[in-house]
Scaffold this motif. Structure first.
Motif, PDB file in Angstrom:
ATOM      1  N   HIS A  84       0.843  -1.340   0.108  1.00 48.22           N
ATOM      2  CA  HIS A  84       0.134  -0.138   0.152  1.00 48.22           C
ATOM      3  C   HIS A  84       0.911   1.142   0.015  1.00 48.22           C
ATOM      4  CE1 HIS A  84      -4.118  -1.525  -0.247  1.00 48.22           C
ATOM      5  NE2 HIS A  84      -3.738  -2.418   0.771  1.00 48.22           N
ATOM      6  N   CYS A  85       1.798   1.554   0.907  1.00 47.81           N
ATOM      7  CA  CYS A  85       2.487   2.543   1.087  1.00 47.81           C
ATOM      8  C   CYS A  85       3.457   2.594  -0.295  1.00 47.81           C
ATOM      9  CB  CYS A  85       3.680   2.534   2.079  1.00 47.81           C
ATOM     10  SG  CYS A  85       2.669   2.690   3.763  1.00 47.81           S
TER      11      CYS A  85
ATOM     12  N   ALA B   9      -7.769   2.047   1.234  1.00 55.63           N
ATOM     13  CA  ALA B   9      -6.558   2.556   2.118  1.00 55.63           C
ATOM     14  C   ALA B   9      -6.270   4.027   1.915  1.00 55.63           C
ATOM     15  CB  ALA B   9      -5.433   1.740   1.845  1.00 55.63           C
TER      16      ALA B   9
ATOM     17  N   LYS C  29      -6.647   7.065   4.633  1.00 54.92           N
ATOM     18  CA  LYS C  29      -5.872   6.697   5.988  1.00 54.92           C
ATOM     19  C   LYS C  29      -4.305   6.708   5.712  1.00 54.92           C
ATOM     20  CE  LYS C  29      -9.715   5.230   8.682  1.00 54.92           C
ATOM     21  NZ  LYS C  29     -10.505   3.833   8.540  1.00 54.92           N
ATOM     22  N   ILE C  30      -4.030   6.404   4.421  1.00 57.06           N
ATOM     23  CA  ILE C  30      -2.534   6.087   4.419  1.00 57.06           C
ATOM     24  C   ILE C  30      -1.459   6.940   4.819  1.00 57.06           C
ATOM     25  CG2 ILE C  30      -2.450   6.903   1.861  1.00 57.06           C
ATOM     26  CD1 ILE C  30      -1.099   3.426   2.386  1.00 57.06           C
TER      27      ILE C  30
ATOM     28  N   ILE D 261      -5.066   1.345   8.378  1.00 52.91           N
ATOM     29  CA  ILE D 261      -5.748   1.795   7.321  1.00 52.91           C
ATOM     30  C   ILE D 261      -6.799   0.990   6.586  1.00 52.91           C
ATOM     31  CG2 ILE D 261      -3.401   3.115   6.515  1.00 52.91           C
ATOM     32  CD1 ILE D 261      -3.019   0.428   4.593  1.00 52.91           C
TER      33      ILE D 261
END
Ligand code: PMV
Length: 286
Positions: A16-17, A172, A175-176, A216
């Motif tokens: 995700h990041c 996600a 809130k990432i 997240i």
């Protein structure tokens, strides 16, 4: 007969990041997709076939794609990079069939094009991992090879996510920002812990990384319960990949000093389990 395989992958951390330009630690594993050209084509994985066949017809001067068979030792759609591995293996086999000059970078680019069809805005981490293999730190197209003294992990299947990777990235998104800096630091600490063979640190980092993924909103109830159980057995456990919330969250990546404990837990709870090794070779002819 032309036969190619590409490995699955796991995200040790940074999923995700990595879509937002942060690093992810990703490894090719010893589960794979195998593609054989020159046998009767079966009809499984129609979307994968159609996507790659179209991509090939568009990019190369070929009139007809030959029949091929797709076999897999990993489940599709569970965070192990099946779509990337399948795409890479088909593309590699077709390169050889059509006698196109072997070019791994081009194969990686084409696999990335296919990933965009499947996942919308992928980071490119999955395709890079399965094409080149090994353990890598991946960050917006940059690849840093890494080494690890800890190579034996376990996967427990928490169930196939109902959502696509694309949908999970959208979930996600809001809130990432709250985890980006912390997750980046954890990823670099994990890299050091694996290099040094520090099991205790790895377990601690998995716990913190998993907490970020929960924050997240990409971990479903079923996976959460399994992870809580595993943590009480002193394992390091986290989801790996995009996750899922409505039902399953895909594969849970687990490290324990004594794998037997985890295998027993999976057996007692009737959960699908795999023992895997990291740093496998990438796309290759069989
Ligand atoms: O599609 P999956 O489950 O292998 O997840 C890939 C990891 C993400 O960071 C969520 C997406 C990406 O493109 O990197």
């Amino acid at each position: 007969m032309i036969q190619f395989s590409a490995p699955g992958k796991i995200h040790l951390l940074g999923e995700h990041c990595v879509v937002y330009g942060k690093p992810a630690l990703i490894s090719a594993i010893d589960l794979k997709v195998l593609v054989t050209v020159g046998t009767n084509s079966d009809e499984n994985y129609p979307l994968l076939r159609q996507t790659i066949n179209n991509l090939f017809l568009k990019n190369f001067k070929v009139k007809k794609i030959p029949d091929y068979e797709i076999a897999s030792t990993m489940p599709a759609g569970s965070g192990l990079g099946f779509s990337a591995a399948g795409s890479a293996a088909i593309i590699g086999a077709l390169f050889t069939h059509f006698k196109i000059d072997w070019d791994l970078k081009l194969i990686n680019r084409l696999t990335f094009e296919a990933e965009k069809v499947f996942h919308g805005t992928p980071s490119g981490g999955d395709n890079t991992s399965v094409v080149f293999g090994g353990l890598i730190l991946f960050q917006t197209g940059m690849i840093i090879p890494a080494t690890s003294k800890i190579n034996d992990f376990i996967l427990i299947n928490s169930g196939k996510p109902e959502e696509s990777t694309k949908e999970m990235i959208a979930i996600a998104k809001s809130k990432i920002a709250s985890i980006l800096a912390d997750h980046e630091a954890l990823t670099s600490h994990l890299l050091a812990a694996m290099r040094d063979g520090d099991e205790k640190k790895l377990i601690e980092i998995f716990k913190k990384g998993q907490a970020n993924l929960e924050k997240i909103g990409v971990v479903g109830k079923k996976a959460q319960k399994i992870i809580n159980d595993l943590e009480s057995l002193e394992a390091g456990a986290k989801i790996s990949g995009a996750g899922g919330v409505k039902s399953g969250s895909g594969m849970i990546l687990i490290y324990h000093k004594n794998p037997k404990k985890i295998l027993q837990y999976a057996k007692d709870n009737k959960l699908e389990v795999f023992q895997i090794k990291l740093s496998e070779e990438g796309l290759k002819q069989e």
